[in-house]
Motif scaffolding. Structure first.
Motif, PDB file in Angstrom:
ATOM      1  N   VAL A   1       0.842  -1.199   0.000  1.00  0.00           N
ATOM      2  CA  VAL A   1       0.000   0.000   0.000  1.00  0.00           C
ATOM      3  C   VAL A   1       0.877   1.249   0.000  1.00  0.00           C
ATOM      4  CG1 VAL A   1      -1.860  -1.184   1.234  1.00  0.00           C
ATOM      5  CG2 VAL A   1      -0.177   0.160   2.540  1.00  0.00           C
ATOM      6  N   GLN A   2       0.233   2.390  -0.259  1.00  0.00           N
ATOM      7  CA  GLN A   2       0.891   3.695  -0.242  1.00  0.00           C
ATOM      8  C   GLN A   2       1.155   4.149   1.201  1.00  0.00           C
ATOM      9  OE1 GLN A   2       1.408   6.547  -2.548  1.00  0.00           O
ATOM     10  NE2 GLN A   2       1.693   4.934  -4.047  1.00  0.00           N
ATOM     11  N   PRO A   3       2.108   5.072   1.387  1.00  0.00           N
ATOM     12  CA  PRO A   3       2.253   5.712   2.709  1.00  0.00           C
ATOM     13  C   PRO A   3       0.946   6.406   3.118  1.00  0.00           C
ATOM     14  CG  PRO A   3       4.094   6.299   1.260  1.00  0.00           C
ATOM     15  CD  PRO A   3       3.084   5.589   0.406  1.00  0.00           C
ATOM     16  N   VAL A   4       0.859   6.803   4.377  1.00  0.00           N
ATOM     17  CA  VAL A   4      -0.415   7.333   4.875  1.00  0.00           C
ATOM     18  C   VAL A   4      -0.388   8.831   5.139  1.00  0.00           C
ATOM     19  CG1 VAL A   4      -1.091   5.143   5.873  1.00  0.00           C
ATOM     20  CG2 VAL A   4       0.183   6.782   7.264  1.00  0.00           C
ATOM     21  N   ASP A   5       0.787   9.472   5.026  1.00  0.00           N
ATOM     22  CA  ASP A   5       0.813  10.905   5.335  1.00  0.00           C
ATOM     23  C   ASP A   5       0.031  11.697   4.286  1.00  0.00           C
ATOM     24  OD1 ASP A   5       3.457   9.909   4.031  1.00  0.00           O
ATOM     25  OD2 ASP A   5       3.169  11.942   3.274  1.00  0.00           O
ATOM     26  N   PRO A   6      -0.608  12.821   4.587  1.00  0.00           N
ATOM     27  CA  PRO A   6      -0.620  13.441   5.929  1.00  0.00           C
ATOM     28  C   PRO A   6      -1.625  12.751   6.867  1.00  0.00           C
ATOM     29  CG  PRO A   6      -1.803  14.812   4.345  1.00  0.00           C
ATOM     30  CD  PRO A   6      -1.316  13.632   3.589  1.00  0.00           C
ATOM     31  N   LEU A   7      -1.063  12.151   7.899  1.00  0.00           N
ATOM     32  CA  LEU A   7      -1.858  11.325   8.818  1.00  0.00           C
ATOM     33  C   LEU A   7      -2.972  12.116   9.483  1.00  0.00           C
ATOM     34  CD1 LEU A   7      -2.066   8.513  10.080  1.00  0.00           C
ATOM     35  CD2 LEU A   7      -0.378   9.193  11.784  1.00  0.00           C
ATOM     36  N   GLU A   8      -2.737  13.427   9.720  1.00  0.00           N
ATOM     37  CA  GLU A   8      -3.721  14.214  10.461  1.00  0.00           C
ATOM     38  C   GLU A   8      -5.002  14.425   9.663  1.00  0.00           C
ATOM     39  OE1 GLU A   8      -0.789  15.187   9.419  1.00  0.00           O
ATOM     40  OE2 GLU A   8      -0.899  17.138   8.420  1.00  0.00           O
ATOM     41  N   LEU A   9      -4.988  14.132   8.370  1.00  0.00           N
ATOM     42  CA  LEU A   9      -6.205  14.314   7.574  1.00  0.00           C
ATOM     43  C   LEU A   9      -7.089  13.068   7.562  1.00  0.00           C
ATOM     44  CD1 LEU A   9      -4.953  16.457   4.547  1.00  0.00           C
ATOM     45  CD2 LEU A   9      -5.926  17.191   6.720  1.00  0.00           C
ATOM     46  N   TRP A  10      -6.662  11.983   8.180  1.00  0.00           N
ATOM     47  CA  TRP A  10      -7.492  10.783   8.254  1.00  0.00           C
ATOM     48  C   TRP A  10      -8.538  10.947   9.368  1.00  0.00           C
ATOM     49  CZ3 TRP A  10      -7.069   5.953   5.599  1.00  0.00           C
ATOM     50  CH2 TRP A  10      -6.029   5.877   4.656  1.00  0.00           C
ATOM     51  N   ASP A  11      -9.750  10.454   9.100  1.00  0.00           N
ATOM     52  CA  ASP A  11     -10.797  10.499  10.127  1.00  0.00           C
ATOM     53  C   ASP A  11     -10.743   9.287  11.049  1.00  0.00           C
ATOM     54  OD1 ASP A  11     -11.736  12.922   9.225  1.00  0.00           O
ATOM     55  OD2 ASP A  11     -13.056  11.987   7.754  1.00  0.00           O
ATOM     56  N   SER A  12     -10.002   8.267  10.676  1.00  0.00           N
ATOM     57  CA  SER A  12      -9.746   7.142  11.577  1.00  0.00           C
ATOM     58  C   SER A  12      -8.376   6.584  11.204  1.00  0.00           C
ATOM     59  CB  SER A  12     -10.845   6.073  11.455  1.00  0.00           C
ATOM     60  OG  SER A  12     -10.983   5.646  10.111  1.00  0.00           O
ATOM     61  N   ALA A  13      -7.805   5.803  12.119  1.00  0.00           N
ATOM     62  CA  ALA A  13      -6.448   5.293  11.884  1.00  0.00           C
ATOM     63  C   ALA A  13      -6.426   4.470  10.601  1.00  0.00           C
ATOM     64  CB  ALA A  13      -5.996   4.453  13.080  1.00  0.00           C
TER      65      ALA A  13
END
Lengths: 460, 460
Positions: A90-102
């Motif tokens: 899978v792709q990286p997850v940043d920007p992490l703060e824009l996710w509504d759940s982990a």
């Protein structure tokens, strides 16, 4: 003789178990580009081997110089032989703060107007998609005791980083894998939530990272500003010159080998229900930005692009620092169509950069990816069989479409194994793959599995 | 009557103690731009109050809305009244990996051809410099029981972030501080390691942070590339258009109020021993980059500039991610000369950006700093007195020079307190202030203290 209805019934009855399996896989943070996550990629590969073995496949996670490649086979059927391709990375997850759940704690969410969906990194790209095929195989084997076709399954772990070790693996196993009649790939989208699609054109991709080197150390922009070459300014000038005012890429020879769309394909595309303003409106935009003389479908399916994917250099923290940095960096990708040659595009870009460097700067480069565009043999009858199977499941005529994305393995399977690919996927445009809050509709997952059951029986 | 030689002797005898004090101050990581270091700024202010109090000054660390301002007075002398200005805050230290020793663990190093030096963040900018003045005061008081002039010392903690709270503080204490006859500022450089200098021209500074907003989320550059506005590409185009091919800044009205250098100043500068190739060679460059029709001294002392100090956006980690980011960011600073108006330059830049935005993008801005250029009244006899004192200490005729840097407080003291400034500093061009491995020559520190003792006695 293999019958379809018992398998479809089993898929309906065992929905909860299938979803639980997908959630298990989604919980593994198999980010391939970041070396810190290498062990998780191995875990994902092992999880798939265990699942495939439990279904009765002979499955092995083959080590590579990078992340493992899972290869599984069940050749007990009499019918034709298909090679299924998917990827578990899978792709990286940043920007992490824009996710509504982990991102690695999958959630069921409700998408307004579209029903329930699974939110997680990899839900749509590509774990949810590859599991549709595995669930179809599981149901067909459980219901009928056997698959309708010979099935080889290849699941790689480096798709998001350019699939460096896949070509070598395909070459090493060419005799065995080349016995298949066709490749099936589940890494693409539907036309819309009601209309299934077979993707028949894929753009190629070339990735480049460039670093502009100027002064031998960071400088105070007060004392040196005006006299010292500023790598950030030089980089901006170069990247700013990549397109002209009409959105045309300015690299010499960039459009060599770019064909105009044939009239019959243009007619098909024109017939698709498509509103540019709605497509762009979904992402907060209102009008096409690139080549001003092309429509959005043509821009994204049939035209080459140069996109800046990342830029960094100098002081980027809170506050202000008046520095002229010693270096500036950018990541740029090119999407290719027709006969564009990846090596020539890469060389053309590097020349474009070097030609624009002031005498006091130099440039260094890192190459990523590099694959030409591919087009599928839609005249082969298997395409019409699959189209009919999809149409039966979804109740709407399946469309032959293009895709702006790049799936290098399709070209590699063509060149190394002599195999054409049929690209059937159940993603939607708003799945936010590669972005925060990636999701996959539950209907994509469940009807996707039913679709593959139908396709496999239709091909038999 | 105040005599010089006993003070100079004391400075020579107590070199070790003075160096130990400076090391103590350098160990405090008083980075003003980063809120995480606020407590350390307070510690640095408290350290200075303690030291000044021990010397017999009345010293207080005044709270502000940001970092404290240290104000200390010894008005017991009969002579004229000087207001000394320095700053105890320092720049951030990144990129940390380029430092040869920890930035807040000061080290004595040997600089080839230049002798011993102190390596630490703040060694040259401005802790080492401000301590030259404090050590001179300490020695004069110890040797003679009193200072030769009335001395007020003002040490701020926000110089590196634009000195937001200083103007208000000056206004609040204008009556008291305005009683001084002249301001003395120690935050500039020598002409070269042998030639002391008084800086008589300073550029102004305007800082801007710009964010380009495009799609409402990060996009996959395969699926949207070619159709969706890419903020990184838009930002590159805008920053790339800031200069023309001859290095001229392209903002409308940018050169309004920019004077040509008077013939007599040009003649003085031409007489200075200066080799462009040597100046640039020290930083790994070979030829002037900015306005092609101006020499380096003119470019950095007397011409305005636009410099990109930081750019970031998209994927900047290891590997590759094919993203079109929702936002792209840059920090840009402008150095001003003559009568350029900071507010007009800021507005001109914002208009320049907005005029170049595609309809689907918008821009937001954060303002930093904002001060016009300043020129000193070199005809005032105190300038010749100070020049003679410096010449006596260093054995080479002191030069009147310009500086590319900005010291906003000089303009503020002129406007708010009616005070002209005399800028005397002992930095060298290769001190790497604002960069990794910042240093300050031990000779700058020790002869700097002796220089101030001479200047104070000369002014008395």
């Amino acid at each position: 003789m293999n019958s379809l209805d018992p398998a479809l019934n089993l898929l309906d009855q065992r929905r909860e178990e299938a979803l639980a399996r997908l959630f298990d896989l989604l919980r593994i943070p198999s980010i391939s580009t970041d070396p810190a996550y290498a062990a998780h990629c191995q875990t994902a590969a092992d999880w798939l081997v265990t699942d495939l073995t439990a279904m009765g496949f002979e499955a092995v996670a083959h080590p590579t110089g990078g992340h493992p490649i899972v290869l599984a086979e069940d050749l007990s059927a009499e019918g034709p032989h298909v090679l299924f391709y998917g990827h578990y990375d899978v792709q990286p997850v940043d920007p992490l703060e824009l996710w509504d759940s982990a991102p690695f704690e999958p959630q069921m969410i409700e998408v307004a107007g579209a029903g329930p969906a699974i939110r997680a990194r990899g839900a749509g790209d590509d774990k949810g998609q590859l599991m549709t095929f595995l669930e179809a195989c599981r149901a067909l084997k459980s219901a009928n005791g056997a698959l309708p076709c010979k099935v080889t399954i290849l699941l790689e772990g480096e798709e998001e980083t350019g699939g460096k070790h896949l070509p070598g693996f395909l070459e090493q196993h060419a005799e065995r894998l080349g016995k298949a009649d066709i490749a099936l790939v589940c890494d693409t989208s539907m036309w819309d939530a009601r209309t299934p699609a077979i993707t028949t054109m894929l753009r190629g991709m070339v990735g480049e990272e460039v670093t502009i080197h100027g002064p031998d150390r960071d400088l105070h922009s007060g004392y040196y500003g005006g006299a010292a070459a500023n790598p950030l300014a030089v980089l901006s000038q170069i990247l700013g010159a990549l397109h002209d005012g009409e959105g045309r890429v300015q690299i010499d020879g960039f459009y060599d080998g770019v064909p105009e769309i044939p009239a019959n394909i243009r007619a098909q595309w024109d017939a698709l229900p498509f509103e540019e303003s709605a497509f762009l409106g979904e992402i907060g935009l209102s009008r096409p930005w690139g080549e001003q003389d092309r429509g959005v479908l043509e821009q994204t399916w049939a035209r080459p692009t140069a996109e800046v994917n990342g830029v960094w250099g100098g002081y980027t923290g809170a506050g202000f620092k008046t520095v002229i940095p010693a270096e500036a960096h950018a990541k740029i990708s090119f999407r290719l169509v027709g006969q564009q040659d990846p090596a020539k595009i890469r060389e053309g870009f590097r020349r474009f950069v070097r030609d624009r460097l002031p005498s006091d700067c130099r440039a260094s480069f890192i190459a990523y990816g590099g694959s030409g565009a591919t087009a599928m043999p839609v005249a082969d009858p298997v395409f019409e069989k699959a189209r009919a199977a999809l149409t039966a499941e979804w109740g709407s005529e399946a469309a032959f479409i293009g895709s702006g994305g790049s799936i290098p393995v399709v070209g590699q399977m063509q060149q190394i194994l002599g195999l054409d690919s049929m690209l059937i996927g159940f993603g939607l445009a708003d799945d936010a793959i590669h972005s925060p809050n990636e999701k996959y509709q539950l209907a994509s997952f469940e009807k996707g599995a039913r679709s593959w059951a139908r396709v496999l029986v239709a091909l038999a």
